[in-house]
Write a protein that holds these residues in place. Sequence first.
Motif, PDB file in Angstrom:
ATOM      1  N   VAL A  14      37.320  -7.222 -27.828  1.00 45.21           N
ATOM      2  CA  VAL A  14      38.523  -7.621 -28.562  1.00 45.21           C
ATOM      3  C   VAL A  14      39.481  -8.336 -27.620  1.00 45.21           C
ATOM      4  O   VAL A  14      40.079  -7.715 -26.729  1.00 45.21           O
ATOM      5  N   LEU A  15      39.634  -9.643 -27.784  1.00 47.76           N
ATOM      6  CA  LEU A  15      40.513 -10.440 -26.927  1.00 47.76           C
ATOM      7  C   LEU A  15      41.969 -10.291 -27.337  1.00 47.76           C
ATOM      8  O   LEU A  15      42.873 -10.355 -26.500  1.00 47.76           O
ATOM      9  N   TYR A  16      42.218 -10.142 -28.621  1.00 45.52           N
ATOM     10  CA  TYR A  16      43.576  -9.983 -29.149  1.00 45.52           C
ATOM     11  C   TYR A  16      43.647  -8.674 -29.922  1.00 45.52           C
ATOM     12  O   TYR A  16      42.691  -8.282 -30.593  1.00 45.52           O
ATOM     13  N   GLN A  17      44.809  -8.021 -29.842  1.00 46.79           N
ATOM     14  CA  GLN A  17      45.031  -6.791 -30.602  1.00 46.79           C
ATOM     15  C   GLN A  17      45.650  -7.116 -31.964  1.00 46.79           C
ATOM     16  O   GLN A  17      46.125  -6.208 -32.656  1.00 46.79           O
ATOM     17  N   TYR A  18      45.659  -8.379 -32.335  1.00 44.95           N
ATOM     18  CA  TYR A  18      46.258  -8.859 -33.583  1.00 44.95           C
ATOM     19  C   TYR A  18      45.653 -10.226 -33.869  1.00 44.95           C
ATOM     20  O   TYR A  18      44.915 -10.777 -33.037  1.00 44.95           O
ATOM     21  N   ILE A  44      62.837 -13.403 -15.525  1.00 46.37           N
ATOM     22  CA  ILE A  44      62.721 -12.473 -16.656  1.00 46.37           C
ATOM     23  C   ILE A  44      61.333 -12.556 -17.256  1.00 46.37           C
ATOM     24  O   ILE A  44      60.687 -11.538 -17.543  1.00 46.37           O
ATOM     25  N   ARG A  45      60.865 -13.777 -17.438  1.00 51.69           N
ATOM     26  CA  ARG A  45      59.524 -13.987 -17.993  1.00 51.69           C
ATOM     27  C   ARG A  45      58.448 -13.375 -17.094  1.00 51.69           C
ATOM     28  O   ARG A  45      57.493 -12.746 -17.566  1.00 51.69           O
ATOM     29  N   SER A  46      58.596 -13.543 -15.780  1.00 54.89           N
ATOM     30  CA  SER A  46      57.598 -13.023 -14.841  1.00 54.89           C
ATOM     31  C   SER A  46      57.603 -11.496 -14.822  1.00 54.89           C
ATOM     32  O   SER A  46      56.543 -10.862 -14.724  1.00 54.89           O
ATOM     33  N   ILE A  47      58.790 -10.897 -14.903  1.00 55.58           N
ATOM     34  CA  ILE A  47      58.878  -9.434 -14.964  1.00 55.58           C
ATOM     35  C   ILE A  47      58.190  -8.921 -16.224  1.00 55.58           C
ATOM     36  O   ILE A  47      57.443  -7.926 -16.184  1.00 55.58           O
ATOM     37  N   TYR A  48      58.434  -9.601 -17.342  1.00 56.68           N
ATOM     38  CA  TYR A  48      57.766  -9.230 -18.589  1.00 56.68           C
ATOM     39  C   TYR A  48      56.251  -9.291 -18.426  1.00 56.68           C
ATOM     40  O   TYR A  48      55.521  -8.370 -18.834  1.00 56.68           O
ATOM     41  N   ARG A  49      55.769 -10.364 -17.800  1.00 55.47           N
ATOM     42  CA  ARG A  49      54.327 -10.531 -17.625  1.00 55.47           C
ATOM     43  C   ARG A  49      53.751  -9.458 -16.700  1.00 55.47           C
ATOM     44  O   ARG A  49      52.638  -8.963 -16.929  1.00 55.47           O
ATOM     45  N   VAL A  50      54.470  -9.101 -15.664  1.00 55.90           N
ATOM     46  CA  VAL A  50      53.999  -8.050 -14.759  1.00 55.90           C
ATOM     47  C   VAL A  50      53.836  -6.742 -15.534  1.00 55.90           C
ATOM     48  O   VAL A  50      52.793  -6.078 -15.446  1.00 55.90           O
ATOM     49  N   VAL A  51      54.852  -6.376 -16.301  1.00 55.24           N
ATOM     50  CA  VAL A  51      54.790  -5.136 -17.084  1.00 55.24           C
ATOM     51  C   VAL A  51      53.647  -5.214 -18.093  1.00 55.24           C
ATOM     52  O   VAL A  51      52.890  -4.241 -18.278  1.00 55.24           O
ATOM     53  N   GLU A  52      53.501  -6.349 -18.729  1.00 51.98           N
ATOM     54  CA  GLU A  52      52.440  -6.536 -19.723  1.00 51.98           C
ATOM     55  C   GLU A  52      51.059  -6.291 -19.119  1.00 51.98           C
ATOM     56  O   GLU A  52      50.241  -5.544 -19.673  1.00 51.98           O
ATOM     57  N   PHE A  53      50.801  -6.914 -17.965  1.00 56.20           N
ATOM     58  CA  PHE A  53      49.472  -6.795 -17.371  1.00 56.20           C
ATOM     59  C   PHE A  53      49.257  -5.441 -16.715  1.00 56.20           C
ATOM     60  O   PHE A  53      48.129  -4.956 -16.654  1.00 56.20           O
ATOM     61  N   VAL A  54      50.322  -4.819 -16.205  1.00 57.74           N
ATOM     62  CA  VAL A  54      50.190  -3.472 -15.645  1.00 57.74           C
ATOM     63  C   VAL A  54      49.820  -2.481 -16.748  1.00 57.74           C
ATOM     64  O   VAL A  54      49.012  -1.566 -16.535  1.00 57.74           O
ATOM     65  N   GLN A  55      50.393  -2.671 -17.940  1.00 57.03           N
ATOM     66  CA  GLN A  55      50.060  -1.787 -19.065  1.00 57.03           C
ATOM     67  C   GLN A  55      48.603  -1.940 -19.499  1.00 57.03           C
ATOM     68  O   GLN A  55      48.019  -1.011 -20.053  1.00 57.03           O
ATOM     69  N   ASN A  90      45.175  -4.074 -21.375  1.00 58.36           N
ATOM     70  CA  ASN A  90      44.861  -4.701 -22.658  1.00 58.36           C
ATOM     71  C   ASN A  90      45.205  -3.835 -23.855  1.00 58.36           C
ATOM     72  O   ASN A  90      45.331  -4.335 -24.971  1.00 58.36           O
ATOM     73  N   GLY A  91      45.386  -2.545 -23.637  1.00 57.36           N
ATOM     74  CA  GLY A  91      45.754  -1.659 -24.741  1.00 57.36           C
ATOM     75  C   GLY A  91      47.223  -1.300 -24.736  1.00 57.36           C
ATOM     76  O   GLY A  91      47.657  -0.448 -25.515  1.00 57.36           O
ATOM     77  N   GLY A  92      47.997  -1.951 -23.849  1.00 59.22           N
ATOM     78  CA  GLY A  92      49.409  -1.637 -23.721  1.00 59.22           C
ATOM     79  C   GLY A  92      50.240  -2.089 -24.900  1.00 59.22           C
ATOM     80  O   GLY A  92      49.806  -2.911 -25.720  1.00 59.22           O
ATOM     81  N   TYR A  93      51.466  -1.588 -24.950  1.00 57.94           N
ATOM     82  CA  TYR A  93      52.349  -1.886 -26.081  1.00 57.94           C
ATOM     83  C   TYR A  93      52.748  -3.354 -26.125  1.00 57.94           C
ATOM     84  O   TYR A  93      52.752  -3.974 -27.187  1.00 57.94           O
ATOM     85  N   LEU A  94      53.095  -3.934 -24.981  1.00 55.13           N
ATOM     86  CA  LEU A  94      53.569  -5.319 -24.962  1.00 55.13           C
ATOM     87  C   LEU A  94      52.488  -6.300 -25.381  1.00 55.13           C
ATOM     88  O   LEU A  94      52.719  -7.183 -26.213  1.00 55.13           O
ATOM     89  N   ILE A  95      51.294  -6.161 -24.798  1.00 55.36           N
ATOM     90  CA  ILE A  95      50.229  -7.107 -25.101  1.00 55.36           C
ATOM     91  C   ILE A  95      49.692  -6.920 -26.525  1.00 55.36           C
ATOM     92  O   ILE A  95      49.063  -7.815 -27.089  1.00 55.36           O
ATOM     93  N   SER A  96      49.964  -5.762 -27.103  1.00 58.62           N
ATOM     94  CA  SER A  96      49.479  -5.479 -28.463  1.00 58.62           C
ATOM     95  C   SER A  96      50.417  -6.004 -29.541  1.00 58.62           C
ATOM     96  O   SER A  96      50.086  -5.952 -30.730  1.00 58.62           O
ATOM     97  N   HIS A  97      51.587  -6.489 -29.143  1.00 56.82           N
ATOM     98  CA  HIS A  97      52.569  -6.999 -30.100  1.00 56.82           C
ATOM     99  C   HIS A  97      52.947  -8.435 -29.732  1.00 56.82           C
ATOM    100  O   HIS A  97      53.615  -8.672 -28.712  1.00 56.82           O
ATOM    101  N   GLU A  98      52.525  -9.360 -30.539  1.00 57.48           N
ATOM    102  CA  GLU A  98      52.668 -10.783 -30.225  1.00 57.48           C
ATOM    103  C   GLU A  98      54.115 -11.231 -30.103  1.00 57.48           C
ATOM    104  O   GLU A  98      54.419 -12.171 -29.369  1.00 57.48           O
ATOM    105  N   ILE A  99      55.021 -10.559 -30.760  1.00 56.15           N
ATOM    106  CA  ILE A  99      56.422 -10.958 -30.754  1.00 56.15           C
ATOM    107  C   ILE A  99      56.980 -11.030 -29.336  1.00 56.15           C
ATOM    108  O   ILE A  99      57.805 -11.901 -29.019  1.00 56.15           O
ATOM    109  N   PHE A 100      56.518 -10.143 -28.454  1.00 56.05           N
ATOM    110  CA  PHE A 100      57.029 -10.126 -27.079  1.00 56.05           C
ATOM    111  C   PHE A 100      56.659 -11.404 -26.326  1.00 56.05           C
ATOM    112  O   PHE A 100      57.438 -11.887 -25.500  1.00 56.05           O
ATOM    113  N   LEU A 101      55.483 -11.934 -26.603  1.00 51.28           N
ATOM    114  CA  LEU A 101      55.059 -13.176 -25.963  1.00 51.28           C
ATOM    115  C   LEU A 101      56.019 -14.312 -26.303  1.00 51.28           C
ATOM    116  O   LEU A 101      56.424 -15.091 -25.432  1.00 51.28           O
TER     117      LEU A 101
END
Length: 288
Positions: free
Chosen positions: A7-11, A216-227, A229-240
Amino acid sequence: MGSSDYVLYQYTPSLVAAVIFAAIFFLTTAFHLWQRVRSHAKYFNPFIVGGIFQVIGYGARAVSHFHSKSTTVYAIQNLLVLLAPTLYAASIYMVLGRVIIFLRGKHLSYVPVKYLTKIFVLGDVLSFILQGAGGGVMSSGTANLLAVGQWIIVAGLCVQLLFFGAFLVTSICFHCRITRSPTQEAQRTIGNSGFFSRDWRGLLFALYVASILILIRSIYRVVEFVQGNGGYLISHEIFLYVFDAAMMFLVMIVMNFFHPSVVLCDSGVPVPTELKRTSGHSQDESLV
């Protein structure tokens, strides 16, 4: 198109959002291209390429709405959207060196100007390579390599955060020093509207805004990838779209309005020899 059972996308990627951002990135990139041609500002070439990356990236993301299992489309949109800010950063780094030279304020910079741009651009290149390598590994579509790729990208983003933080400190220190001890060129080019004036102060303010948005964008991306593929940020497209697409669009708009050529070419002050080489005649290697 290659496909994967992983699963490449969670949505299901939003078609409307992708098309909207592809369109608005196209418009601001086209305006940047016009400004570059008009001003011969070679140092803004990476910035324009970054805009092109965004257009293609979100275009590919629109295609992924219909081909959500395609590793090819996933790789294109993931890599190009991920790497575009590093290209913005390269131009932003080069602008600071040119502002310092234009104002004849080399003696006010804590970092020697002949090394300043090289140091930050080399850091940007390292970040670009790491993020590109991580994105390439992620595009394999397997769970194990996806995790490896995410951590390589985190390393690249941390490098970007480190160099951007150092860049902001360097910029602010120079700004404080030239404000306390302005050169003749700084005094002659100063406007009457503070940070919003189309002079060197407004340009530095624009660099700060663009840098903070990218941070700000880079901090968001760091948190996203640390979480992961099953993390909250990457699972919700709105954050992107809130913390990446919108932020990077604002960066491009800010630099449309405060385009460096307005200060470096059109202020009526004699242009230093170092900058004449970058005004369409020959490349100034000392400033990369």
